[in-house]
Motif scaffolding. Structure first.
Motif, PDB file in Angstrom:
ATOM      1  N   LEU A 119      33.160  24.068  41.619  1.00  0.00           N
ATOM      2  CA  LEU A 119      34.612  23.989  41.792  1.00  0.00           C
ATOM      3  C   LEU A 119      35.333  24.304  40.487  1.00  0.00           C
ATOM      4  CD1 LEU A 119      34.900  20.850  44.097  1.00  0.00           C
ATOM      5  CD2 LEU A 119      35.606  23.185  44.652  1.00  0.00           C
ATOM      6  N   PHE A 120      34.740  23.856  39.366  1.00  0.00           N
ATOM      7  CA  PHE A 120      35.306  24.190  38.061  1.00  0.00           C
ATOM      8  C   PHE A 120      35.326  25.708  37.874  1.00  0.00           C
ATOM      9  CE2 PHE A 120      34.343  25.320  33.630  1.00  0.00           C
ATOM     10  CZ  PHE A 120      35.494  24.846  33.005  1.00  0.00           C
ATOM     11  N   GLN A 121      34.197  26.355  38.218  1.00  0.00           N
ATOM     12  CA  GLN A 121      34.116  27.807  38.103  1.00  0.00           C
ATOM     13  C   GLN A 121      35.159  28.481  38.990  1.00  0.00           C
ATOM     14  OE1 GLN A 121      30.135  28.935  39.065  1.00  0.00           O
ATOM     15  NE2 GLN A 121      29.216  27.820  37.361  1.00  0.00           N
ATOM     16  N   LEU A 122      35.316  27.947  40.199  1.00  0.00           N
ATOM     17  CA  LEU A 122      36.231  28.575  41.153  1.00  0.00           C
ATOM     18  C   LEU A 122      37.672  28.506  40.675  1.00  0.00           C
ATOM     19  CD1 LEU A 122      36.389  29.967  43.891  1.00  0.00           C
ATOM     20  CD2 LEU A 122      36.692  27.724  44.951  1.00  0.00           C
ATOM     21  N   TRP A 123      38.112  27.347  40.165  1.00  0.00           N
ATOM     22  CA  TRP A 123      39.517  27.292  39.750  1.00  0.00           C
ATOM     23  C   TRP A 123      39.741  28.044  38.453  1.00  0.00           C
ATOM     24  CZ3 TRP A 123      41.849  25.331  35.425  1.00  0.00           C
ATOM     25  CH2 TRP A 123      41.208  24.331  34.674  1.00  0.00           C
ATOM     26  N   ILE A 124      38.729  28.062  37.572  1.00  0.00           N
ATOM     27  CA  ILE A 124      38.850  28.851  36.348  1.00  0.00           C
ATOM     28  C   ILE A 124      38.924  30.344  36.675  1.00  0.00           C
ATOM     29  CG2 ILE A 124      37.552  29.655  34.342  1.00  0.00           C
ATOM     30  CD1 ILE A 124      39.003  27.117  33.776  1.00  0.00           C
ATOM     31  N   ALA A 125      38.057  30.789  37.600  1.00  0.00           N
ATOM     32  CA  ALA A 125      38.042  32.213  37.968  1.00  0.00           C
ATOM     33  C   ALA A 125      39.396  32.647  38.515  1.00  0.00           C
ATOM     34  CB  ALA A 125      36.939  32.473  38.989  1.00  0.00           C
ATOM     35  N   ASN A 126      39.947  31.874  39.442  1.00  0.00           N
ATOM     36  CA  ASN A 126      41.231  32.248  40.036  1.00  0.00           C
ATOM     37  C   ASN A 126      42.380  32.113  39.041  1.00  0.00           C
ATOM     38  OD1 ASN A 126      41.171  32.855  43.130  1.00  0.00           O
ATOM     39  ND2 ASN A 126      39.619  31.284  42.787  1.00  0.00           N
ATOM     40  N   LEU A 127      42.285  31.124  38.147  1.00  0.00           N
ATOM     41  CA  LEU A 127      43.315  30.987  37.117  1.00  0.00           C
ATOM     42  C   LEU A 127      43.303  32.198  36.185  1.00  0.00           C
ATOM     43  CD1 LEU A 127      45.486  29.049  35.956  1.00  0.00           C
ATOM     44  CD2 LEU A 127      43.715  28.193  34.404  1.00  0.00           C
ATOM     45  N   LEU A 128      42.088  32.637  35.780  1.00  0.00           N
ATOM     46  CA  LEU A 128      41.974  33.819  34.929  1.00  0.00           C
ATOM     47  C   LEU A 128      42.578  35.042  35.607  1.00  0.00           C
ATOM     48  CD1 LEU A 128      38.341  33.462  33.508  1.00  0.00           C
ATOM     49  CD2 LEU A 128      40.471  33.356  32.199  1.00  0.00           C
ATOM     50  N   LEU A 163      35.925  46.086  35.233  1.00  0.00           N
ATOM     51  CA  LEU A 163      36.959  45.211  34.685  1.00  0.00           C
ATOM     52  C   LEU A 163      37.847  44.579  35.744  1.00  0.00           C
ATOM     53  CD1 LEU A 163      38.084  47.070  31.434  1.00  0.00           C
ATOM     54  CD2 LEU A 163      36.724  45.000  31.649  1.00  0.00           C
ATOM     55  N   GLY A 164      37.435  44.594  36.984  1.00  0.00           N
ATOM     56  CA  GLY A 164      38.248  43.935  38.004  1.00  0.00           C
ATOM     57  C   GLY A 164      38.273  44.714  39.300  1.00  0.00           C
ATOM     58  N   GLY A 165      39.479  44.991  39.788  1.00  0.00           N
ATOM     59  CA  GLY A 165      39.608  45.691  41.053  1.00  0.00           C
ATOM     60  C   GLY A 165      40.948  46.353  41.189  1.00  0.00           C
ATOM     61  N   PHE A 195      25.308  33.116  37.240  1.00  0.00           N
ATOM     62  CA  PHE A 195      25.439  34.307  38.076  1.00  0.00           C
ATOM     63  C   PHE A 195      26.359  34.029  39.262  1.00  0.00           C
ATOM     64  CE2 PHE A 195      24.013  36.934  41.677  1.00  0.00           C
ATOM     65  CZ  PHE A 195      24.246  38.201  41.131  1.00  0.00           C
ATOM     66  N   VAL A 196      26.267  32.809  39.802  1.00  0.00           N
ATOM     67  CA  VAL A 196      27.171  32.414  40.880  1.00  0.00           C
ATOM     68  C   VAL A 196      28.618  32.488  40.407  1.00  0.00           C
ATOM     69  CG1 VAL A 196      27.889  30.507  42.375  1.00  0.00           C
ATOM     70  CG2 VAL A 196      25.463  30.975  42.038  1.00  0.00           C
ATOM     71  N   PHE A 197      28.854  32.116  39.140  1.00  0.00           N
ATOM     72  CA  PHE A 197      30.204  32.220  38.586  1.00  0.00           C
ATOM     73  C   PHE A 197      30.681  33.674  38.577  1.00  0.00           C
ATOM     74  CE2 PHE A 197      32.831  32.930  34.725  1.00  0.00           C
ATOM     75  CZ  PHE A 197      33.987  32.317  35.185  1.00  0.00           C
ATOM     76  N   ALA A 198      29.769  34.592  38.209  1.00  0.00           N
ATOM     77  CA  ALA A 198      30.135  36.012  38.215  1.00  0.00           C
ATOM     78  C   ALA A 198      30.518  36.466  39.616  1.00  0.00           C
ATOM     79  CB  ALA A 198      28.974  36.852  37.685  1.00  0.00           C
ATOM     80  N   VAL A 199      29.758  35.992  40.626  1.00  0.00           N
ATOM     81  CA  VAL A 199      30.070  36.344  42.017  1.00  0.00           C
ATOM     82  C   VAL A 199      31.409  35.738  42.428  1.00  0.00           C
ATOM     83  CG1 VAL A 199      29.333  36.097  44.412  1.00  0.00           C
ATOM     84  CG2 VAL A 199      27.642  36.604  42.629  1.00  0.00           C
ATOM     85  N   LEU A 200      31.644  34.482  42.042  1.00  0.00           N
ATOM     86  CA  LEU A 200      32.908  33.827  42.381  1.00  0.00           C
ATOM     87  C   LEU A 200      34.086  34.525  41.714  1.00  0.00           C
ATOM     88  CD1 LEU A 200      32.006  30.020  42.185  1.00  0.00           C
ATOM     89  CD2 LEU A 200      32.567  31.347  44.229  1.00  0.00           C
ATOM     90  N   LEU A 201      33.872  34.984  40.489  1.00  0.00           N
ATOM     91  CA  LEU A 201      34.943  35.680  39.782  1.00  0.00           C
ATOM     92  C   LEU A 201      35.349  36.936  40.539  1.00  0.00           C
ATOM     93  CD1 LEU A 201      36.769  35.905  37.306  1.00  0.00           C
ATOM     94  CD2 LEU A 201      34.903  37.081  36.126  1.00  0.00           C
ATOM     95  N   TYR A 202      34.367  37.713  41.006  1.00  0.00           N
ATOM     96  CA  TYR A 202      34.698  38.944  41.721  1.00  0.00           C
ATOM     97  C   TYR A 202      35.131  38.660  43.152  1.00  0.00           C
ATOM     98  CZ  TYR A 202      33.855  42.379  38.180  1.00  0.00           C
ATOM     99  OH  TYR A 202      33.975  43.152  37.049  1.00  0.00           O
ATOM    100  N   ALA A 203      34.671  37.561  43.719  1.00  0.00           N
ATOM    101  CA  ALA A 203      35.210  37.161  45.023  1.00  0.00           C
ATOM    102  C   ALA A 203      36.688  36.818  44.886  1.00  0.00           C
ATOM    103  CB  ALA A 203      34.427  35.967  45.574  1.00  0.00           C
ATOM    104  N   SER A 204      37.039  36.181  43.759  1.00  0.00           N
ATOM    105  CA  SER A 204      38.450  35.875  43.494  1.00  0.00           C
ATOM    106  C   SER A 204      39.257  37.153  43.329  1.00  0.00           C
ATOM    107  CB  SER A 204      38.566  35.016  42.234  1.00  0.00           C
ATOM    108  OG  SER A 204      37.857  33.801  42.372  1.00  0.00           O
ATOM    109  N   VAL A 205      38.665  38.143  42.661  1.00  0.00           N
ATOM    110  CA  VAL A 205      39.329  39.446  42.511  1.00  0.00           C
ATOM    111  C   VAL A 205      39.526  40.097  43.875  1.00  0.00           C
ATOM    112  CG1 VAL A 205      39.071  41.785  41.598  1.00  0.00           C
ATOM    113  CG2 VAL A 205      38.481  39.823  40.173  1.00  0.00           C
ATOM    114  N   LEU A 206      38.508  40.003  44.737  1.00  0.00           N
ATOM    115  CA  LEU A 206      38.604  40.604  46.063  1.00  0.00           C
ATOM    116  C   LEU A 206      39.716  39.955  46.880  1.00  0.00           C
ATOM    117  CD1 LEU A 206      37.705  42.380  48.381  1.00  0.00           C
ATOM    118  CD2 LEU A 206      35.864  40.747  48.855  1.00  0.00           C
TER     119      LEU A 206
END
Length: 386
Positions: free
Chosen positions: A154-163, A103-105, A67-78
């Protein structure tokens, strides 16, 4: 993730409702999240939770980390969208809000960039920041235990921003890569409309590719595509196709903006006193060959504009005694526009203060006519006015 900046100042008489929960106003830009975000959050938690469990063996806590990954993904979108908004405001373009959805922002920018160069930097700023953050998180992850919680985050964070960064560089609207393609074609041809058409069709082609990908991968592996892959591909492709189609329609509308002229769109009007009965107003309209009525005081100062639907609702016998002031809308300090306004200046004046109709004033200060927002919308849509 479907992200991007969106220029949406194409409806002079519309007001947008709040699209969801207001999260805050970073850099003065309102940020909203829609309830559809929870759909993606739940899906990511369920799917990625099993992956985390296989990597770290955390038990139920693996799903909390997912769930933290989901939050990080949308924080990256923000963060990605904030980059668009900050650069747009740097160039003097008004940003209405940022909306995070299933689907994003999207950053809603109220005016088009005036040059292809500024269009490029507004569009490129988001993916650029996402990729920079991905690089920083990846570098930090190299110095942590990949099988520990900090390493996993950190893995989640760089993957989220890379995506977010890579996906949005795909060359088709409504993605940022589509706006980059639009800027390039605009620069080469000198025509923003041509750039929009090319980029919108690029988005439609990408949508078809997204639909086909699960089948191509399955065919290459000698199997059949999983149902989730097919459903997700159809949903993502559908959003991309609709976004590209909307961008194409908006481009057609925007291409008509330079031809908007208050002098040509204004309806001829007659000036009548407030106590004049509707029956006599009808007679004056017929004699003058006019389409609108401006109500004045005893000194001839405009007070209001007759509302056509309200006037038509008054039955025949009553029109002999109902005064025109009873079916008129009062003029405000934002109700007047100059007859000399045209193109972007006219549209900016109307969208700045959306109203059903405006008093069009000639250069000498006299009443030139009445401009109805519905007539402006019809002109931008290429329709005849009613």
């Amino acid at each position: 993730m479907n992200n991007g900046s969106d220029s949406s100042a194409t409806r002079p008489a519309s007001r947008s409702r709040k699209p969801g929960l207001l999260l805050g106003r970073p850099f003065g830009v309102p940020v909203y999240v829609t309830s559809s975000w929870w759909i993606v959050a739940v899906l990511i938690t369920l799917v990625y939770g099993g992956i985390v469990q296989s990597r770290l063996a955390l038990g139920p806590s693996a799903y909390l980390l997912a769930f933290v990954f989901a939050v990080l993904l949308y924080a990256s979108v923000l963060v990605h969208e904030l980059a668009h908004s900050v650069v747009a405001r740097w160039y003097g373009l008004p940003v209405r809000r940022i909306v995070l959805y299933v689907l994003g922002g999207v950053s809603e920018i109220d005016r088009e960039a005036p040059t292809p160069g500024r269009e490029f930097w507004i569009a490129f700023s988001g993916p650029l920041l996402s990729l920079v953050l991905a690089g920083l998180a990846f570098t930090a992850a190299l110095f942590t235990d990949p099988f520990g919680i900090p390493g996993e985050l950190l893995f989640q964070l760089w993957i989220a921003n890379l995506l977010v960064g890579v996906f949005n560089l795909l060359p088709g609207l409504p993605l940022d890569g589509g706006r980059l393609l639009r800027a390039g074609v605009w620069k080469l041809t000198g025509r923003p409309y041509t750039g929009s058409v090319v980029a919108a069709w690029g988005g439609r082609v990408l949508a078809l590719v997204v639909v086909a990908l699960p089948f191509l991968f399955a065919w290459g592996a000698g199997s059949t595509p999983g149902p989730w892959a097919v459903v997700w591909g159809l949903v993502l492709a559908g959003f991309m196709w609709m976004g590209a189609s909307e961008a194409l329609n908006n481009a057609r509308v925007r291409s008509r903006v330079p031809g908007l002229r208050a002098r040509e769109l204004a309806r001829p009007a007659v000036l009548v006193p407030a106590d004049l009965p509707l029956a006599q107003v009808d007679q004056r309209l017929h004699e003058a060959g006019a389409d609108a009525v401006v109500v004045t005081d005893t000194q001839g100062t405009p007070l209001s504009v007759m509302h056509p639907a309200a006037a038509e609702a008054i039955s025949g016998p009553r029109r002999a005694w109902v005064p025109v002031s009873d079916v008129s809308r009062a003029l405000t300090r934002h109700s007047s526009v100059s007859a000399a306004l045209e193109g972007e200046e006219l549209l900016a004046a109307l969208t700045g203060h959306p109203l059903p109709e405006y008093l069009v004033v000639s250069e000498d200060g006299g009443v030139f006519g009445v401009l109805r927002a519905s007539d402006v919308n019809a002109a931008m849509a290429g329709r005849e006015r009613a």
